[in-house]
Write an enzyme that holds these catalytic residues in place. Structure first.
Site, PDB file in Angstrom:
ATOM      1  N   CYS A 164       0.826  -1.203   0.000  1.00  0.00           N
ATOM      2  CA  CYS A 164       0.000   0.000   0.000  1.00  0.00           C
ATOM      3  C   CYS A 164       0.865   1.260   0.000  1.00  0.00           C
ATOM      4  O   CYS A 164       1.858   1.337   0.714  1.00  0.00           O
ATOM      5  CB  CYS A 164      -0.902   0.029   1.244  1.00  0.00           C
ATOM      6  SG  CYS A 164      -2.280  -1.110   1.172  1.00  0.00           S
TER       7      CYS A 164
ATOM      8  N   ARG B 143       7.827   3.327   5.042  1.00  0.00           N
ATOM      9  CA  ARG B 143       7.956   2.307   6.083  1.00  0.00           C
ATOM     10  C   ARG B 143       9.360   1.716   5.933  1.00  0.00           C
ATOM     11  O   ARG B 143       9.546   0.661   5.349  1.00  0.00           O
ATOM     12  CB  ARG B 143       6.864   1.252   5.932  1.00  0.00           C
ATOM     13  CG  ARG B 143       5.477   1.821   6.209  1.00  0.00           C
ATOM     14  CD  ARG B 143       4.424   0.747   6.273  1.00  0.00           C
ATOM     15  NE  ARG B 143       3.975   0.393   4.935  1.00  0.00           N
ATOM     16  CZ  ARG B 143       2.992  -0.488   4.707  1.00  0.00           C
ATOM     17  NH1 ARG B 143       2.386  -1.074   5.703  1.00  0.00           N
ATOM     18  NH2 ARG B 143       2.629  -0.784   3.476  1.00  0.00           N
TER      19      ARG B 143
ATOM     20  N   ASP C  44      -4.614   0.944  11.401  1.00  0.00           N
ATOM     21  CA  ASP C  44      -5.394   0.161  10.447  1.00  0.00           C
ATOM     22  C   ASP C  44      -6.897   0.332  10.622  1.00  0.00           C
ATOM     23  O   ASP C  44      -7.681  -0.173   9.814  1.00  0.00           O
ATOM     24  CB  ASP C  44      -5.038  -1.330  10.556  1.00  0.00           C
ATOM     25  CG  ASP C  44      -3.782  -1.680   9.783  1.00  0.00           C
ATOM     26  OD1 ASP C  44      -3.243  -0.812   9.077  1.00  0.00           O
ATOM     27  OD2 ASP C  44      -3.330  -2.837   9.872  1.00  0.00           O
TER      28      ASP C  44
ATOM     29  N   ARG D 281      -7.365  -7.862  -0.860  1.00  0.00           N
ATOM     30  CA  ARG D 281      -6.114  -8.214  -0.192  1.00  0.00           C
ATOM     31  C   ARG D 281      -6.334  -8.522   1.288  1.00  0.00           C
ATOM     32  O   ARG D 281      -5.528  -9.234   1.892  1.00  0.00           O
ATOM     33  CB  ARG D 281      -5.100  -7.073  -0.311  1.00  0.00           C
ATOM     34  CG  ARG D 281      -4.482  -6.911  -1.690  1.00  0.00           C
ATOM     35  CD  ARG D 281      -3.452  -5.800  -1.688  1.00  0.00           C
ATOM     36  NE  ARG D 281      -2.540  -5.971  -0.557  1.00  0.00           N
ATOM     37  CZ  ARG D 281      -2.053  -4.978   0.169  1.00  0.00           C
ATOM     38  NH1 ARG D 281      -2.385  -3.732  -0.084  1.00  0.00           N
ATOM     39  NH2 ARG D 281      -1.231  -5.216   1.156  1.00  0.00           N
TER      40      ARG D 281
END
Length: 435
Positions: A125, A130, A318, A411
């Site tokens: 994503c 990151r 999330d 996903r």
């Protein structure tokens, strides 16, 4: 041809949903099979695109995989047997790793097995930087020489065997914790990880590793200790339920003024912070058992709230997009500070297209909530969690909402349309002829 979702709004979610196995737990646990001198038999594996991508990578490395599972929407998950006794390679190519960031955690097990590895820098994503430097610095402390060439991490163990080390992460990292923890299982001596990630999925991975004969202590705390062993043996393990999926449906029940019973997850030991926030907003949550709850909107008026995303046990990044969607339809001003990823507000323009009033100031989202704000529109999923926020908004909008690029949704959410349609939604998944 890409697929899209067309859904009719103004529907209440009423009924029961069994939460699927956790994607974020299943992925590292499947990868841990690379360490096993035997067969790792896993159950409660969700039917997801990310799982398929990872299995493709493992078979590329020589893992023998057998899958058996109910392909309906009963939520029983797959049973998967993985045998990595005869690995044929240590190269994880860009063509696979670029599709899913979690693939990068094959680096630790490959170094433990081969003493060397070549792994593409990851993709996934587009929600911000990151960095993998946390992983690489830790491996260097364990005796690994690392170079980055042409987009690949090329690593080799100096003396052929990983060495235990005292490792302190500059910040908690789920992926780095998993990567180092797996590698350390077959290293010489004891590895201690300080400032480790504490997510429930870390505990699940540690429990699976220990079932194979590893010696992992302290998972779920800031300090994890792993005593290396010579080999890991065959084992059977069942993956935990998906707390992100569960929270998404909990928020959906409140938004649609529905009444959902959810099962398949230890809710209060994995979602305590989320439950606390939803109760403050005005949810009525009844604990039926450790693994079952009933959630609906309470009798009072829903209240705005200020939220900060943080590493576990704080509020999860999330579940940021989902609660933003809920707050958009609550009268009053709310704020969300996103402290984990700097680019995780890409869903905001799409929610605003549907009638929300959200403005961004740096890492803060200011939501001017208004009841019944959502209207039908054609929107596009930008990442995994953003995609489900658009579904939630569509359930509350007038008429039909069309959501494109739903491969992001596939996903991470198993049988979402079937599960929600079983509770009163009207969702169609179809091919998008315009893409």
């Amino acid at each position: 041809m890409l697929k899209k979702i067309v859904l009719s709004g103004k529907t209440k979610l009423n009924g029961e949903i069994k939460i699927s196995g956790a994607k974020n737990a299943a992925l590292p646990i499947i990868v841990s099979s690379l360490l096993c001198n035997g067969t790792l038999k896993l159950s409660n594996i969700p039917h997801l695109l990310d799982i398929t991508t990872l299995i493709y990578l493992l078979t590329h490395l020589g893992v023998k995989v057998r899958v058996d599972g109910d392909l309906s929407n009963k939520g029983n998950g797959k049973v998967m047997e993985l045998n990595a006794e005869s690995l044929t390679g240590y190269n994880a190519p860009y063509s696979i790793v670029s599709q899913m960031r979690a693939s990068f955690i094959v680096l630790g097990p490959l170094l433990a097995r081969f003493g060397k590895a070549e792994v593409s820098l990851p993709g996934g994503c587009a929600i911000g930087s990151r960095p993998v430097d946390i992983h690489l610095t830790a491996f260097e402390q364990m005796g690994v020489d690392i170079t980055i060439e042409e987009g690949y991490v090329k690593a080799s163990v100096k003396d052929g065997k990983l060495k235990g080390a005292n490792i302190e992460f500059r910040q908690p990292s789920v992926g780095a914790t998993q990567n180092i923890m797996m590698a350390a299982c077959l290293a010489e001596g004891i590895t201690r990880i300080s400032n480790a990630a504490m997510e429930p999925e870390i505990i699940d991975l540690a429990n699976c590793l220990n079932a194979m004969g590893a010696k992992v202590k302290g998972a779920g705390t800031l300090d994890i200790e792993i005593e290396g062993v010579k080999e890991l043996h065959s084992a059977e393990y069942s993956v935990m339920g998906d707390r992100i999926e569960a929270a998404s449906y909990m928020i959906g029940a409140i938004m649609t003024d529905g009444d959902l019973t959810l099962s398949g997850l230890d809710f209060y030991n994995t979602l305590e912070c989320v439950i606390e926030k939803l109760k403050y907003i005005g949810a009525d949550i009844e604990k039926i058992s450790d693994n079952k709850i009933r959630i609906k909107r309470g009798n009072g008026k829903l209240k705005p709230i200020d939220i900060i995303t943080e590493p576990y046990p704080g509020y999860p990044t999330d579940i940021q997009a989902q609660i933003m969607t809920l707050l958009s339809m609550i009268d009053g001003d709310s704020t969300i500070d996103e402290t984990i990823f700097e680019n995780r507000f890409m869903h905001v323009p799409e929610l605003n297209r549907m009638g929300a009033n959200i403005s961004i100031m740096g890492n803060k989202a200011v939501i001017e909530g208004k009841e019944n704000c959502f209207k039908n529109a054609q929107v596009m999923a930008t990442d995994l969690r953003a995609s489900v926020s658009l579904v939630l908004a569509g359930l509350c909008a007038e008429n039909k909402t069309e959501i494109g690029r739903i491969y992001h949704l596939e996903r991470g959410y198993e049988f979402l349309a079937n599960k929600l349609n079983g509770c009163g939604a009207n969702i169609e998944v179809m091919y998008d002829k315009n893409q």
